[in-house]
Design a protein around this motif. Structure first.
Motif, short mmCIF file in Angstrom:
data_model
loop_
_atom_site.label_atom_id
_atom_site.label_comp_id
_atom_site.label_asym_id
_atom_site.label_seq_id
_atom_site.Cartn_x
_atom_site.Cartn_y
_atom_site.Cartn_z
N ASP A 25 -5.30 -5.69 -19.35
CA ASP A 25 -5.80 -5.53 -17.98
C ASP A 25 -6.07 -6.92 -17.42
O ASP A 25 -7.13 -7.50 -17.64
CB ASP A 25 -7.07 -4.68 -17.99
CG ASP A 25 -7.58 -4.36 -16.59
OD1 ASP A 25 -7.16 -5.03 -15.63
OD2 ASP A 25 -8.43 -3.46 -16.48
N GLU A 26 -5.10 -7.44 -16.68
CA GLU A 26 -5.22 -8.82 -16.19
C GLU A 26 -6.26 -8.94 -15.08
O GLU A 26 -6.95 -9.96 -14.99
CB GLU A 26 -3.85 -9.33 -15.74
CG GLU A 26 -2.86 -9.43 -16.90
CD GLU A 26 -1.55 -10.07 -16.51
OE1 GLU A 26 -1.26 -10.13 -15.28
OE2 GLU A 26 -0.82 -10.51 -17.41
N ALA A 27 -6.39 -7.94 -14.25
CA ALA A 27 -7.40 -7.99 -13.19
C ALA A 27 -8.80 -8.02 -13.80
O ALA A 27 -9.68 -8.80 -13.36
CB ALA A 27 -7.25 -6.79 -12.26
N ASP A 30 -9.56 -11.47 -15.28
CA ASP A 30 -10.01 -12.43 -14.27
C ASP A 30 -11.46 -12.18 -13.88
O ASP A 30 -12.27 -13.12 -13.80
CB ASP A 30 -9.12 -12.34 -13.02
CG ASP A 30 -7.71 -12.82 -13.25
OD1 ASP A 30 -7.46 -13.47 -14.29
OD2 ASP A 30 -6.84 -12.54 -12.40
N ARG A 31 -11.81 -10.93 -13.63
CA ARG A 31 -13.16 -10.59 -13.21
C ARG A 31 -14.17 -10.90 -14.31
O ARG A 31 -15.26 -11.42 -14.06
CB ARG A 31 -13.22 -9.11 -12.82
CG ARG A 31 -14.54 -8.68 -12.20
CD ARG A 31 -14.41 -7.33 -11.51
NE ARG A 31 -14.11 -6.25 -12.43
CZ ARG A 31 -12.93 -5.62 -12.50
NH1 ARG A 31 -11.94 -5.97 -11.69
NH2 ARG A 31 -12.74 -4.63 -13.35
N MET A 32 -13.82 -10.58 -15.54
CA MET A 32 -14.69 -10.84 -16.68
C MET A 32 -14.92 -12.34 -16.84
O MET A 32 -16.06 -12.80 -17.06
CB MET A 32 -14.05 -10.27 -17.95
CG MET A 32 -14.77 -10.61 -19.24
SD MET A 32 -13.81 -10.08 -20.70
CE MET A 32 -12.44 -11.29 -20.67
N THR A 33 -13.87 -13.12 -16.74
CA THR A 33 -14.00 -14.57 -16.89
C THR A 33 -14.96 -15.13 -15.85
O THR A 33 -15.86 -15.93 -16.16
CB THR A 33 -12.62 -15.24 -16.77
OG1 THR A 33 -11.76 -14.71 -17.80
CG2 THR A 33 -12.72 -16.75 -16.92
N GLU A 34 -14.80 -14.72 -14.61
CA GLU A 34 -15.68 -15.21 -13.55
C GLU A 34 -17.12 -14.75 -13.76
O GLU A 34 -18.07 -15.49 -13.50
CB GLU A 34 -15.17 -14.74 -12.18
CG GLU A 34 -13.84 -15.36 -11.75
CD GLU A 34 -13.93 -16.87 -11.53
OE1 GLU A 34 -15.05 -17.41 -11.38
OE2 GLU A 34 -12.87 -17.52 -11.52
N ALA A 35 -17.29 -13.52 -14.25
CA ALA A 35 -18.64 -13.01 -14.48
C ALA A 35 -19.36 -13.82 -15.56
O ALA A 35 -20.55 -14.14 -15.42
CB ALA A 35 -18.58 -11.54 -14.89
N GLY A 270 -19.56 -3.23 -14.30
CA GLY A 270 -18.47 -3.57 -13.41
C GLY A 270 -17.74 -4.84 -13.78
O GLY A 270 -16.94 -5.36 -13.00
N ILE A 271 -17.98 -5.33 -14.99
CA ILE A 271 -17.36 -6.59 -15.43
C ILE A 271 -15.93 -6.35 -15.91
O ILE A 271 -15.05 -7.18 -15.70
CB ILE A 271 -18.23 -7.24 -16.52
CG1 ILE A 271 -19.54 -7.72 -15.88
CG2 ILE A 271 -17.51 -8.40 -17.19
CD1 ILE A 271 -20.56 -8.24 -16.88
N ILE A 272 -15.68 -5.20 -16.54
CA ILE A 272 -14.32 -4.80 -16.88
C ILE A 272 -14.09 -3.40 -16.32
O ILE A 272 -15.04 -2.66 -16.08
CB ILE A 272 -14.06 -4.83 -18.41
CG1 ILE A 272 -15.02 -3.90 -19.17
CG2 ILE A 272 -14.15 -6.26 -18.93
CD1 ILE A 272 -14.75 -3.83 -20.67
N GLY A 273 -12.82 -3.07 -16.13
CA GLY A 273 -12.51 -1.81 -15.48
C GLY A 273 -12.58 -0.60 -16.39
O GLY A 273 -12.78 0.52 -15.92
N SER A 274 -12.40 -0.80 -17.69
CA SER A 274 -12.36 0.32 -18.62
C SER A 274 -12.98 -0.10 -19.94
O SER A 274 -12.85 -1.26 -20.36
CB SER A 274 -10.91 0.78 -18.85
OG SER A 274 -10.82 1.69 -19.92
#
Length: 308
Positions: A25-27, A30-35, A270-274
């Motif tokens: 899950d690339e999206a 990205d979100r996890m890295t920024e968080a 909400g840091i990862i999607g699943s």
């Protein structure tokens, strides 16, 4: 940016996010890295034991490494776990990771080694396999059955490529003190030491001389604040904050279930999607999810950083 002996702070071990069907899950990556960066992480560690690295093929491993490194863009050092049964696989992943901009690699002794000399010799061979990459020695006998004494670490530290110890032996606090004593007495080159074990002994490890922690607890903001409080002399406040999170840390630390719990919490935040794990892996029962939800609700009322 290359890892060295001065490293300190909170190095968050990231999971590998998957979609519901098990694809990378690339999206979410990205979100996890920024968080994690927003939480105050001093560094990231990817493809560790909690990163499900053995469940990724070589192409996926390199793609995930490249994605994280691209997103980090040099803001913090990134360590890549490269432990593998064979040195050829270790060499290939280390070369790709360092070529993409990793700061260093993490290596654990392979299971089945017998005797101190065999372990030290294996680590020397592994260091040669990863070339000039700075490396982190992962001391985690609960996982691989390999016990490493302070004297063995002293011997390994004669190689300047060893710049950090991830200290996860248990009990390990006296061992941590013994290693620091070797350096204080001039018998060992000082290396960075970061604790682990899900953060269970964070305050004590810092007070024994650790430079920080390398773990994946799903609320890393707490880890960052506790370290800063202790560094600022706020011992009681640091322990009070840590104690608020201890029930969730303990729940996350259950052998065999911990990563599933951690991913569930990260998805709730909400840091990862699943919260998907690749098979083979456990799935949380409704009863377990309800217990985690209760822990999160209770913790969020007492620590505003955990807004859900």
């Amino acid at each position: 940016m290359r890892l060295d002996e001065t490293a300190l702070g909170v190095f968050v071990i990231t999971p590998t996010p998957f979609t519901e069907d098990g694809a990378l899950d690339e999206a979410s990556t990205d979100r996890m890295t920024e968080a994690y960066l927003a939480a105050g992480a001093s560094g990231l560690t990817i493809l560790g034991i909690m990163g499900e690295a053995p469940k990724l093929d070589a192409e996926e491993q390199q793609r995930f490494v490249a994605r994280v490194l691209h997103r980090v863009a040099g803001r913090v050092p990134v360590v890549v776990g490269v432990s593998a049964p064979g040195l050829a696989s270790m060499r290939a992943l280390a070369g790709a990771a360092m070529g993409a901009g990793a700061a260093g690699v993490m290596i654990a002794p392979t299971p089945g080694l017998r005797g101190d000399d065999a372990v030290v010799a294996y680590m020397a061979q592994a260091a040669e396999a990863v070339g000039d990459a700075p490396y982190v020695l992962q001391d985690y006998p609960q996982s691989n059955g390999i016990h490493i004494s302070p004297e063995m670490i002293r011997r390994m530290a004669e190689d300047p490529r060893l710049v950090m110890l991830k200290a996860e032996d248990w009990p390990g606090l006296d061992k941590l003190s013994a290693i620091r004593r070797l350096s204080a007495e001039g018998r060992m080159r000082r290396i960075a030491i970061l604790g682990g074990n899900g953060g269970l002994f964070l305050p004590q490890e810092l007070e024994r001389g650790a430079d920080g922690i390398m773990t994946g607890y799903a609320v890393p903001e707490m880890l960052v604040r506790v370290q800063r409080m202790l560094a600022g002399g706020e011992r009681a406040a640091a322990h009070d904050l840590f104690d608020l999170h201890l029930p969730l840390i303990r729940y996350e630390h259950q052998p065999g279930l911990g990563l599933a719990v951690r991913k569930y919490v990260l998805a709730r935040r909400g840091i990862i999607g699943s919260a998907t794990l690749r098979a083979p892996g456990p799935k949380l029962t409704p009863e377990t999810r309800a217990e985690v939800d209760w822990l999160l609700e209770r913790l969020s009322r007492r620590d505003p950083v955990l807004a859900l």
